[in-house]
Design a protein around this motif. Structure first.
Motif, PDB file in Angstrom:
ATOM      1  N   UNK A 180       0.705  -1.139   0.043  1.00 15.89           N
ATOM      2  CA  UNK A 180       0.109  -0.139   0.080  1.00 15.89           C
ATOM      3  C   UNK A 180       0.752   1.206   0.027  1.00 15.89           C
ATOM      4  N   UNK A 206       3.153   2.354  -1.833  1.00 16.79           N
ATOM      5  CA  UNK A 206       3.503   3.173  -3.109  1.00 16.79           C
ATOM      6  C   UNK A 206       2.130   4.023  -3.517  1.00 16.79           C
ATOM      7  N   UNK A 207       1.084   3.995  -2.629  1.00 17.05           N
ATOM      8  CA  UNK A 207       0.090   4.815  -3.401  1.00 17.05           C
ATOM      9  C   UNK A 207      -0.103   6.053  -2.495  1.00 17.05           C
ATOM     10  N   UNK A 208      -0.724   6.987  -3.142  1.00 11.00           N
ATOM     11  CA  UNK A 208      -0.926   8.372  -2.698  1.00 11.00           C
ATOM     12  C   UNK A 208      -1.965   8.058  -1.566  1.00 11.00           C
ATOM     13  N   UNK A 230      -4.620   9.377  -0.892  1.00  9.19           N
ATOM     14  CA  UNK A 230      -6.107   9.621  -1.561  1.00  9.19           C
ATOM     15  C   UNK A 230      -6.524   8.293  -2.402  1.00  9.19           C
ATOM     16  N   UNK A 231      -5.537   7.746  -3.210  1.00  8.35           N
ATOM     17  CA  UNK A 231      -5.872   6.679  -3.976  1.00  8.35           C
ATOM     18  C   UNK A 231      -5.753   5.394  -3.108  1.00  8.35           C
ATOM     19  N   UNK A 262      -9.318   2.890  -2.822  1.00  7.59           N
ATOM     20  CA  UNK A 262      -9.131   1.593  -3.082  1.00  7.59           C
ATOM     21  C   UNK A 262      -9.492   0.777  -1.859  1.00  7.59           C
ATOM     22  N   UNK A 310       2.921   6.663   2.982  1.00  8.08           N
ATOM     23  CA  UNK A 310       3.214   6.852   1.885  1.00  8.08           C
ATOM     24  C   UNK A 310       4.668   6.907   1.396  1.00  8.08           C
ATOM     25  N   UNK A 368       6.360   7.908  -1.074  1.00 12.54           N
ATOM     26  CA  UNK A 368       6.816   8.981  -1.617  1.00 12.54           C
ATOM     27  C   UNK A 368       6.791  10.302  -0.917  1.00 12.54           C
ATOM     28  N   UNK A 369       6.215  10.367   0.262  1.00 13.15           N
ATOM     29  CA  UNK A 369       6.434  11.373   1.215  1.00 13.15           C
ATOM     30  C   UNK A 369       8.078  11.659   1.310  1.00 13.15           C
TER      31      UNK A 369
END
Lengths: 277, 321
Positions: free
Chosen positions: A69, A71-73, A75-76, A80, A262, A264-265
């Motif tokens: 999970x 890898x997802x932002x 919101x997405x 999901x 996240x 990517x944070x």
């Protein structure tokens, strides 16, 4: 007791040619035969129906979502999660939505399970029948053997039972006696002598590398261990004995409580630090 | 580029490599894969291994790609005699062959009808399902292909290939949201695939190249791709492109206080974006320089990519001057 006596049994050299070699060759050939018999007896794995495939893969998808999970932002991920949890709870992916909540049928009455058991039976038979036959053959032919003049007194006695056919080139402890001299009722005989019945057992359990060499590593020539492992097929992810609905519900719960982070944070700063280093 | 190998061909086969691969047809076809001895002996002295057939399969695809139809036919016959015409995989390979030899849309329709028949008998044959979608695609019926693919991923939602294909189809119709969703599914299955990260970033970038949230997501995914593979040219290219777009937008909005809570992603700091742009520029320059200095075939980069990177750097240099 002083020096241990070096036991010498004058064996007929023909013993090697007429007992040791035949047993070994027969054992290897039976293994090869069994391998091909197993291939012939094998039934192709039964095809799963589309709803079953869907049910299983939907569950895997849920597990994937839980595991990766990050890898997802946010919101997405939330979208999901909401979808998957509600779909799982409603039993949207179940292969048999009508069977929901009902107790599982007895696996013995399930024809698919019966088929698996039949396959196992066949395998066991292919293993047992040749073994019984060969053992009977060895007992019938090689145990009442009389070797020509033996120097030791005991040889008279053991000649009636089972003759030592081969001498191992290395010393062994007495514990091996029962393994190497089955059918020979002597206390004092050097452990290094091996009786023909024992030779049979040695080849039975020890020929796996030879089969690997001849038939490739994936053979079913000597599948004692395989039979053991196969006793419980499909016990993993969605075995027949597990209720898929329960699995979905527990997966939904797992997703509910998942803490999302996240990956990517703050990646910019991470990357800058990495590149600067 | 690595030496072309039929057993483990590269994921992306440029035309030259395909030609190299298909030229091995004569070599492979010259020796029989199965033993010619009579039955019991052929079992004992067989030379065939699973690899033999993997090689045949890859060779078939390469031969069809380069138009060597005669060799392809021979390979297909071999595979058919070995595995039978009703093997699931064989049906799909035969279909590939028919598709490649189809001269016009009518032939393709015929292949398509065959697939329909197969699927009616056995709806679980996923590879034929995929071939059917491929035919729809080559017939230009994108909407139908999308529908068929959604059915496929509905039934088999762990198929990364199908999700990626669906994403591409959606992107070709401009449905960016759906395309991004599909690729995120791919990411869920392979969280460390840097190419998938780069593709998500590209889709975000293409979806709206002037909005800060989309560009932020694009930037972050490109950054992740580079973090996973620090010699990934496409990642640096995207990083540079996106940060160039993002810089004016950010400096504009930094004056007027933005309400950040509206978006779910906070925009990156101006400083960081600047830094990233510098890093990407430096890395791209380094890659381009190394590429022209070293032997071209050994660097592992494709020439087209290098040319694009050089062009991006040049554009940058000109605008600064």
């Amino acid at each position: 007791m002083g020096q241990p006596l070096v036991q010498t049994i004058h064996r007929d050299p023909a013993l090697f040619w007429w007992i040791l070699l035949p047993i070994t060759v027969v054992m290897v050939l039976t293994g090869i035969l069994r391998h091909y018999a197993m291939i012939l007896l094998q039934t192709a794995p039964k095809k799963q129906e589309l709803p079953k495939i869907r049910q299983q893969r939907a569950l895997v998808r849920g597990i994937n979502l839980r595991g990766n999970a990050n890898v997802l932002s946010p919101a997405s991920f939330q979208a999901r999660k909401a979808y998957m949890v509600s779909a799982f709870q409603e039993g949207k992916f179940l292969a048999e939505p009508d069977a929901r909540g009902k107790p599982r049928p007895n696996p013995m009455s399930d024809p698919a399970a019966m088929e698996g058991m039949m396959g196992m039976m066949k395998g066991n038979m292919a293993m047992m029948i040749p073994q019984t036959l060969i053992m009977g053959w060895i007992n019938a032919f090689f145990s009442g053997f009389v070797i020509t003049p033996c120097s030791l007194a005991i040889s008279r006695h053991l000649a009636n039972r089972c003759c030592p056919t081969v001498k191992l080139p290395f010393p062994l402890t007495p514990q091996f006696k029962s393994m190497l001299q089955s059918g020979v009722g002597t206390r004092d005989l050097d452990v290094r002598w091996v009786s023909s019945l024992s030779w049979y057992f040695l080849t039975l359990f020890g020929l796996q590398p030879v089969y690997n060499f001849i038939l490739g590593s994936n053979n079913s020539a000597n599948n004692v261990t395989q039979q053991m492992a196969m006793a419980n097929p499909g016990a993993g992810l969605m075995g027949p004995e597990q209720d898929p609905d329960k699995l979905f519900l527990s997966e939904a719960e797992n997703l509910e409580v998942l803490e999302h982070r996240w990956i990517l944070d703050g990646i910019e700063d991470r990357l800058i630090a990495k590149m600067a280093a | 580029m690595a030496h072309a190998n039929l057993l483990t061909p590269p994921a992306r086969i440029p035309p030259q490599t395909a030609l190299q691969l298909s030229q091995k047809a004569a070599l492979v076809l010259s020796s029989a894969p199965t033993s010619s001895l009579p039955w019991p002996l052929s079992l004992l002295f067989s030379r065939e291994t699973p690899e033999t057939w993997a090689i045949h399969e890859n060779l078939l695809l390469a031969a069809l790609r380069t138009g060597d139809d005669a060799a392809a036919r021979q390979i297909l016959d071999r595979l058919t005699t070995r595995f039978g015409a009703y093997n699931e995989r064989m049906i799909a390979l035969k279909g590939v062959y028919d598709e490649a030899l189809a001269k016009d849309d009518k032939d393709l329709e015929k292949v398509f009808n065959d697939y329909e028949k197969v699927l009616k008998d056995d709806p679980t044959n996923i590879s034929v399902r995929k071939r059917r979608i491929a035919v729809l695609k080559s017939l230009g019926r994108t909407a139908d292909a999308i529908t068929a693919l959604t059915v496929l991923v509905e039934n088999s939602p762990t198929d990364a290939e199908a999700w990626a294909e669906l994403s591409e189809l959606y992107a070709s119709t401009g449905a960016w949201g759906q395309a991004i969703f599909c690729l995120e599914e791919v990411l869920l299955m392979m969280p460390n695939a840097w190419s998938a990260h780069a593709q998500v970033a590209t889709l975000h970038y293409l979806s709206s190249s002037a909005s800060v949230p989309a560009l932020t997501l694009a930037l972050r995914h490109f950054a992740r791709a580079v973090e996973l593979n620090d010699s990934y040219l496409r990642g640096y290219y995207g990083l540079k492109l996106v940060s160039q777009k993002l810089l004016p937008l950010l400096s504009e909005s930094s004056g007027s206080k933005r309400n950040a809570d509206e978006d779910d992603v906070a925009p990156p700091k101006l400083q960081s974006v600047k830094k990233l742009e510098e890093i990407a520029t430096a890395k791209l320059g380094e890659i381009v320089r190394k590429y022209s200095a070293s032997k071209k075939s050994q660097s592992g980069y494709y020439e087209a990519e290098i040319i694009a990177a050089r062009e991006l750097l040049d554009r940058d240099g000109r605008s600064e001057r």
